[in-house]
Scaffold this motif. Structure first.
Motif, short mmCIF file in Angstrom:
data_model
loop_
_atom_site.label_atom_id
_atom_site.label_comp_id
_atom_site.label_asym_id
_atom_site.label_seq_id
_atom_site.Cartn_x
_atom_site.Cartn_y
_atom_site.Cartn_z
N ARG A 126 -3.92 -38.18 20.64
CA ARG A 126 -5.18 -38.86 20.34
C ARG A 126 -4.89 -40.30 19.95
NH1 ARG A 126 -8.11 -35.38 15.86
NH2 ARG A 126 -6.62 -36.58 14.70
N TYR A 127 -5.81 -41.18 20.35
CA TYR A 127 -5.71 -42.60 20.02
C TYR A 127 -6.93 -42.95 19.18
CZ TYR A 127 -2.54 -42.34 23.98
OH TYR A 127 -1.53 -41.98 24.84
N LEU A 128 -6.71 -43.55 18.03
CA LEU A 128 -7.81 -43.96 17.15
C LEU A 128 -7.87 -45.48 17.11
CD1 LEU A 128 -10.01 -43.05 15.15
CD2 LEU A 128 -8.29 -43.21 13.35
N PHE A 129 -9.05 -46.00 17.42
CA PHE A 129 -9.28 -47.44 17.42
C PHE A 129 -10.27 -47.78 16.31
CE2 PHE A 129 -7.90 -46.53 21.67
CZ PHE A 129 -7.17 -47.63 22.07
N ARG A 130 -10.22 -49.04 15.85
CA ARG A 130 -11.22 -49.50 14.88
C ARG A 130 -11.61 -50.93 15.22
NH1 ARG A 130 -7.77 -50.40 9.32
NH2 ARG A 130 -6.60 -52.21 10.05
N ARG A 131 -12.80 -51.28 14.75
CA ARG A 131 -13.32 -52.63 14.95
C ARG A 131 -14.11 -52.98 13.69
NH1 ARG A 131 -16.97 -53.69 20.15
NH2 ARG A 131 -18.21 -52.08 19.17
N ALA A 132 -13.88 -54.17 13.17
CA ALA A 132 -14.54 -54.61 11.95
C ALA A 132 -16.05 -54.76 12.22
CB ALA A 132 -13.97 -55.93 11.45
N THR A 134 -6.72 -51.83 4.30
CA THR A 134 -7.36 -53.14 4.19
C THR A 134 -8.51 -53.02 3.20
OG1 THR A 134 -8.81 -52.62 6.04
CG2 THR A 134 -6.80 -53.82 6.54
N ASN A 135 -8.53 -53.88 2.22
CA ASN A 135 -9.54 -53.80 1.17
C ASN A 135 -10.75 -54.64 1.51
OD1 ASN A 135 -7.84 -52.16 -0.30
ND2 ASN A 135 -6.83 -53.91 -1.28
N GLY A 136 -11.94 -54.08 1.27
CA GLY A 136 -13.17 -54.82 1.40
C GLY A 136 -13.71 -55.00 2.81
N VAL A 137 -13.03 -54.48 3.82
CA VAL A 137 -13.51 -54.62 5.20
C VAL A 137 -13.99 -53.25 5.68
CG1 VAL A 137 -12.86 -55.26 7.55
CG2 VAL A 137 -11.82 -56.45 5.63
N ARG A 138 -15.19 -53.24 6.28
CA ARG A 138 -15.73 -52.00 6.83
C ARG A 138 -15.50 -51.97 8.33
NH1 ARG A 138 -21.54 -50.97 5.42
NH2 ARG A 138 -20.95 -48.96 6.26
N TYR A 139 -15.20 -50.78 8.84
CA TYR A 139 -14.87 -50.64 10.25
C TYR A 139 -15.72 -49.54 10.89
CZ TYR A 139 -10.59 -53.25 9.28
OH TYR A 139 -9.70 -54.22 8.91
N GLU A 140 -15.86 -49.64 12.21
CA GLU A 140 -16.35 -48.52 13.00
C GLU A 140 -15.15 -48.01 13.80
OE1 GLU A 140 -19.20 -49.41 16.11
OE2 GLU A 140 -18.52 -51.47 16.18
N TYR A 141 -15.16 -46.72 14.14
CA TYR A 141 -13.99 -46.10 14.74
C TYR A 141 -14.34 -45.49 16.09
CZ TYR A 141 -11.88 -46.75 10.22
OH TYR A 141 -11.39 -47.32 9.08
N ASP A 172 -12.56 -55.35 24.37
CA ASP A 172 -13.84 -55.37 23.65
C ASP A 172 -13.66 -55.64 22.15
OD1 ASP A 172 -15.16 -54.85 25.97
OD2 ASP A 172 -15.64 -52.76 25.51
N GLY A 173 -12.42 -55.84 21.70
CA GLY A 173 -12.18 -56.16 20.29
C GLY A 173 -11.77 -54.98 19.43
N TRP A 174 -11.50 -53.82 20.04
CA TRP A 174 -11.04 -52.66 19.28
C TRP A 174 -9.54 -52.79 19.02
CZ3 TRP A 174 -14.33 -48.95 17.46
CH2 TRP A 174 -15.60 -48.93 18.00
N GLU A 175 -9.14 -52.44 17.80
CA GLU A 175 -7.72 -52.49 17.40
C GLU A 175 -7.17 -51.07 17.39
OE1 GLU A 175 -5.26 -53.38 13.25
OE2 GLU A 175 -7.43 -53.64 13.31
N LEU A 176 -6.00 -50.87 18.01
CA LEU A 176 -5.36 -49.56 18.00
C LEU A 176 -4.84 -49.29 16.60
CD1 LEU A 176 -4.39 -47.04 19.49
CD2 LEU A 176 -2.32 -48.29 20.08
N ASP A 204 -4.61 -32.58 30.05
CA ASP A 204 -3.90 -33.44 31.00
C ASP A 204 -4.73 -33.84 32.22
OD1 ASP A 204 -1.64 -33.50 29.44
OD2 ASP A 204 -0.72 -31.78 30.43
N TRP A 205 -6.05 -33.68 32.18
CA TRP A 205 -6.84 -34.11 33.33
C TRP A 205 -8.20 -34.70 32.96
CZ3 TRP A 205 -11.56 -31.82 34.17
CH2 TRP A 205 -11.76 -30.59 33.57
N ARG A 206 -8.52 -34.75 31.67
CA ARG A 206 -9.81 -35.28 31.26
C ARG A 206 -9.63 -36.11 30.00
NH1 ARG A 206 -14.94 -31.48 30.45
NH2 ARG A 206 -13.37 -30.08 29.69
N ILE A 207 -10.35 -37.24 29.91
CA ILE A 207 -10.29 -38.13 28.75
C ILE A 207 -11.62 -38.02 28.00
CG2 ILE A 207 -10.02 -40.52 28.00
CD1 ILE A 207 -8.50 -40.83 30.78
N ILE A 208 -11.54 -37.77 26.70
CA ILE A 208 -12.72 -37.57 25.86
C ILE A 208 -12.88 -38.77 24.93
CG2 ILE A 208 -13.80 -36.06 24.13
CD1 ILE A 208 -13.36 -34.64 26.76
N PHE A 209 -14.12 -39.27 24.79
CA PHE A 209 -14.44 -40.35 23.86
C PHE A 209 -15.35 -39.80 22.77
CE2 PHE A 209 -13.88 -42.55 27.93
CZ PHE A 209 -12.91 -43.46 27.58
N ALA A 210 -15.05 -40.14 21.53
CA ALA A 210 -15.92 -39.75 20.41
C ALA A 210 -16.00 -40.92 19.45
CB ALA A 210 -15.36 -38.53 19.70
#
Length: 162
Positions: A153-159, A47-54, A106-110, A62-68
């Protein structure tokens, strides 16, 4: 006649010695672990010209979920029962799917799902069978155990707001 008797005895004794020295047939040699993991990635159109946070969400061991980076002040989600008797079936999956649904709300896109798997090693074990009844011709049981590591791993982004 004495020579033929000695020759016959020599042949018989060498055959018996060779039979005693025979080694059991072992399992085929193992293949060396693959040095590079197998990775599958879902591509995304630029996508051109749009800035995102990830936001990265990763299932660890298999027993813990990590957020970064931290999401809602949390860097780790774990089942409550893991310290005492392990997670209940489906408990970690429920935590992961709950987090993914909350991120979407919350508006995050996969953006990407990345899965990697790598063979870490293999071990062989050969033992005399419990059902072996002839001590001169034992039967052997073989077992090969493989160990591997897989990660999703799952990567999300939000404009970002301008």
């Amino acid at each position: 006649m004495l020579k033929s008797t000695l020759l016959l005895m020599a042949l018989l004794s060498s055959g018996a010695a060779a039979a005693q020295k025979a080694q059991p047939a072992l399992l085929a040699p193992l293949v060396a672990p693959s040095p590079l993991p197998v990775i599958s990635v879902t591509p995304v159109a630029p996508t051109n010209g749009v800035r995102y946070e990830y936001q990265l969400v990763r299932l660890e061991n298999d027993w813990r979920i990590i957020f970064a980076p931290a999401w809602r002040g949390q860097t780790v989600l774990e089942p409550d029962t893991k310290l005492f008797k392990g997670a209940k079936p489906g408990e970690v999956d429920g935590l992961l799917l709950g987090a993914i649904n909350a991120l979407s709300a919350d508006g995050w896109e996969l953006l990407e799902i990345r899965t990697s798997a790598q063979l870490l090693g293999a071990a062989q074990k050969v033992e005399t069978s419990l059902y072996s009844s002839d001590p001169n011709r034992p039967q052997y049981d073989g077992k090969t155990t493989y160990s591997s590591d897989s990660q999703t791993r799952y990567l999300f982004r939000r404009a970002l707001a301008r």
